[in-house]
Design an enzyme around this catalytic site. Sequence first.
Site, mmCIF file in Angstrom:
data_model
loop_
_atom_site.group_PDB
_atom_site.id
_atom_site.type_symbol
_atom_site.label_atom_id
_atom_site.label_comp_id
_atom_site.label_asym_id
_atom_site.label_seq_id
_atom_site.Cartn_x
_atom_site.Cartn_y
_atom_site.Cartn_z
ATOM 1 N N LYS A 169 11.932 20.382 -45.822
ATOM 2 C CA LYS A 169 10.647 20.526 -45.119
ATOM 3 C C LYS A 169 10.958 20.758 -43.647
ATOM 4 O O LYS A 169 11.179 19.832 -42.877
ATOM 5 C CB LYS A 169 9.779 19.273 -45.282
ATOM 6 C CG LYS A 169 8.338 19.603 -45.076
ATOM 7 C CD LYS A 169 7.572 19.040 -43.959
ATOM 8 C CE LYS A 169 7.737 18.714 -42.598
ATOM 9 N NZ LYS A 169 7.194 19.657 -41.623
ATOM 10 N N GLU A 244 17.469 9.875 -38.349
ATOM 11 C CA GLU A 244 18.013 10.214 -37.018
ATOM 12 C C GLU A 244 16.826 10.315 -36.088
ATOM 13 O O GLU A 244 16.059 11.279 -36.175
ATOM 14 C CB GLU A 244 18.765 11.550 -37.079
ATOM 15 C CG GLU A 244 19.988 11.555 -37.966
ATOM 16 C CD GLU A 244 21.154 10.780 -37.364
ATOM 17 O OE1 GLU A 244 21.020 10.262 -36.235
ATOM 18 O OE2 GLU A 244 22.192 10.684 -38.030
ATOM 19 N N CYS A 278 17.278 14.576 -28.269
ATOM 20 C CA CYS A 278 17.298 13.138 -28.569
ATOM 21 C C CYS A 278 18.440 12.444 -27.840
ATOM 22 O O CYS A 278 18.363 11.271 -27.528
ATOM 23 C CB CYS A 278 17.453 12.938 -30.075
ATOM 24 S SG CYS A 278 18.867 13.851 -30.735
ATOM 25 N N GLU A 377 10.618 7.486 -24.660
ATOM 26 C CA GLU A 377 11.233 8.807 -24.769
ATOM 27 C C GLU A 377 10.216 9.845 -24.306
ATOM 28 O O GLU A 377 9.146 9.992 -24.892
ATOM 29 C CB GLU A 377 11.628 9.073 -26.226
ATOM 30 C CG GLU A 377 12.403 10.352 -26.378
ATOM 31 C CD GLU A 377 12.735 10.679 -27.825
ATOM 32 O OE1 GLU A 377 11.834 10.608 -28.674
ATOM 33 O OE2 GLU A 377 13.913 11.006 -28.092
#
Length: 477
Positions: A169, A244, A278, A377
């Site tokens: 996906k 992750e 990230c 973040e």
Amino acid sequence: MYTIDRIYINGQFVQPHGQEWFDLYNPSKGDVIGRVRLADAQDTQDAIAAARRALPAFSRTSKEQRVTWLRRLHEAVLAKVDPLAAATIEEYGAPATRAAWGARYAADSFLNAARTLEAYSFTRRIASAEVMMEPVGVAGLITPWNANAGFICNKMATAIAAGCTVVIKPSEISAIQTQIVSEALHDAGLPPGVFNIVTGRGDVVGAELSSNPQIAKISFTGSTAVGKSILRAGADTMKRVTLELGGKSPTLILDDADLATAVPLAITSGFMNSGQACIAGTRILVPESSLTDVIRLVKESVSKIKVGSLQDTDSAIGPMVSQRQYDRVQGYIRRGLEEGATLVAGGEGHPDGLSGYYVKPTVFANVKNDMSIAREEIFGPVLCILTYRSEDEAIEIANDTIYGLQAYVISPDVNRALAVASRLEAGRVIINGAPHEPLAPFGGFKQSGIGREYGTFGLEAFLETKTVLGASTRGLQ
Ligand code: NAD
């Protein structure tokens, strides 16, 4: 205008059952460049059924056969790196050098998996037991937009190496890259059903994968919030998960570092992939006594960074991926100012002469680690400078975060840097800007994730361990 109206199920490009259309944007201008027809839950179930049918035969293929396929997949994606890089620039605004690196990384994932597989033994003896490593089953692979092709290829390569079949996906906002990669993967001629690609919404296709009982494992890269929802959804069927997730990585400039080289290195780590990474080093920790020099060098360093002109190999920072991401980054810059941090570079609004989703590369000083710009973040080129008085305090600040994906240490004394690295709560520590190592484990401590990708650690995350007792008299193969 691109019109993408095919998904890939059972070795064929087919029209989705899903009826919803989704617009694709060019982030450097902010205009619509195409649309994609999204898959729905029915399409996902069809893809899972195809992967399920392919599993018994594929899971029994030999290591040599799978190495051959992985090499073919590598060649097939390698043949498409130029269009893939071009799509990455157009669709998500990656600067040219980053886009070229990303396309090459996608192709090389298959080669790295082949190398890992060649060296791996699926059977071993432990005392009186024979221990066998077996493919976990059908895996659902879910990717983010910030390295869509790379994650499709890396996750798929590892699953194939393990003998798993997959349903992928991809990020719905990366449909042009997905189309190019899908065509390349198809060219490699794997048996039907071994891999299936269903582009659709996360809360539709992703949710179906995360809860469907036929899926044994989810490998997900994306935000921590969605990672948690996948973990919850998978609990009922006890899915194996590799997650992750996000990060708020610290860069520790130790007090013996040469600031003239350390500061530009820290800025480069923070602004990597236009800050949409990230692993970006977004909290820069410097000795309190060096703050004035650091600020001077940060201003100098940021003024040299080229923003815009994506085709230009000198350009380091492109636009944010979407209007939403642009607004989010602007919101954090405002909050930084409201929270009392000092603006050293950048600020709100577009850089001069640029529109679309471009933001100004921004650095704040006098940041406290409890400010939201230091804790959350941001996923854009917004960096924080924090000061410390001792090495212990630097490590304490670095570890004072819910995340633990990556950390950076800069010092001419590698032994000292290594000692600091051993105390950092991070899945990967980069000393003095060392290059990526695709065969070594990658993944996060704490809320940056569960499990590891790459190399043997990544391969074993797609395997179940079976212990057989009573077979010790026979020789191992
Ligand atoms: P996201 O979490 O919004 O989406 C990631 C993927 O999950 C997309 O394909 C999305 O459609 C899907 N998704 C959304 N809702 C879902 C649901 N309920 N169930 C299943 N799937 C769902 O993340 P994003 O905005 O695409 O990517 C940015 C995030 O990814 C950042 O937080 C970044 O740190 C993280 N990231 C982590 C790594 C890593 O290796 N640790 C690498 C790249 C990006």
